[in-house]
Design an enzyme around this catalytic site. Structure first.
Site, short mmCIF file in Angstrom:
data_model
loop_
_atom_site.label_atom_id
_atom_site.label_comp_id
_atom_site.label_asym_id
_atom_site.label_seq_id
_atom_site.Cartn_x
_atom_site.Cartn_y
_atom_site.Cartn_z
N CYS A 4 8.11 13.44 8.85
CA CYS A 4 8.47 12.01 8.78
C CYS A 4 9.76 11.87 7.96
CB CYS A 4 7.35 11.19 8.16
SG CYS A 4 7.85 9.49 7.80
N HIS A 46 2.72 7.79 3.06
CA HIS A 46 2.94 7.61 4.49
C HIS A 46 1.94 6.61 5.05
CE1 HIS A 46 4.48 8.66 8.44
NE2 HIS A 46 3.22 8.58 8.87
N GLY A 92 9.78 -3.18 18.63
CA GLY A 92 10.92 -2.26 18.55
C GLY A 92 10.86 -1.30 17.38
N HIS A 97 6.88 4.84 9.86
CA HIS A 97 6.60 4.85 8.42
C HIS A 97 7.03 3.47 7.98
CE1 HIS A 97 6.76 6.96 4.29
NE2 HIS A 97 7.08 5.70 4.06
N HIS A 99 8.42 0.08 6.88
CA HIS A 99 9.65 -0.25 6.17
C HIS A 99 9.96 -1.72 6.36
CE1 HIS A 99 10.52 1.28 10.20
NE2 HIS A 99 11.51 0.39 10.25
#
Ligand code: AMP
Length: 113
Positions: A4, A46, A92, A97, A99
């Site tokens: 990741c 994560h 989209g 992870h 954010h």
């Protein structure tokens, strides 16, 4: 999550300048900025999508407060800014992870495309 990219950035394994870092959260500039200021605020742990944040209220608080802190740091707080979290394919989301995008420094229209 060894592969990741945001885990690698947030852990310091990948040498990306961090605008903010604490025990739980890191913030860094987006590699493909959509505004003069475009910062990503991520948890160090994560977590794939915002759906998984429902059981982590303390982390949600830390992430949001980090967004506000970076808005202050980058001079966006007074003029205004946008905080966006894309969740899943239809929104989209491209990096799985969690954010928050913090965007500012130019006028923005609503609604987004
Ligand atoms: P999203 O489409 O909401 O999942 O946003 C992912 C964001 O991550 C995009 O705006 C990308 O430009 C950004 N991004 C992908 N890889 C990197 C990286 N290595 N460093 C900084 N930003 C990245």
């Amino acid at each position: 999550m060894g592969d990741c990219i945001f885990c690698r950035i947030a852990s310091g394994e990948m040498k990306t300048p961090l605008l903010l870092e604490n025990d739980s959260v890191a913030a860094f500039s987006d590699i493909n900025p959509q505004a003069p200021v475009h910062v990503l605020v991520v948890p160090k742990e994560h977590v794939e999508t915002t759906n998984e944040l429902s059981g982590k209220p303390e982390l949600v608080q830390k992430l949001f407060l980090a967004c506000l802190q970076v808005a202050e740091q980058t001079g966006l707080a007074e003029d205004g800014y946008r905080i966006v979290a894309n969740c899943g394919a239809k929104a989209g989301q491209s990096v799985y992870h969690v954010h928050f995008h913090l965007l500012g420094g130019r006028p923005m229209s609503w609604p987004p495309g």
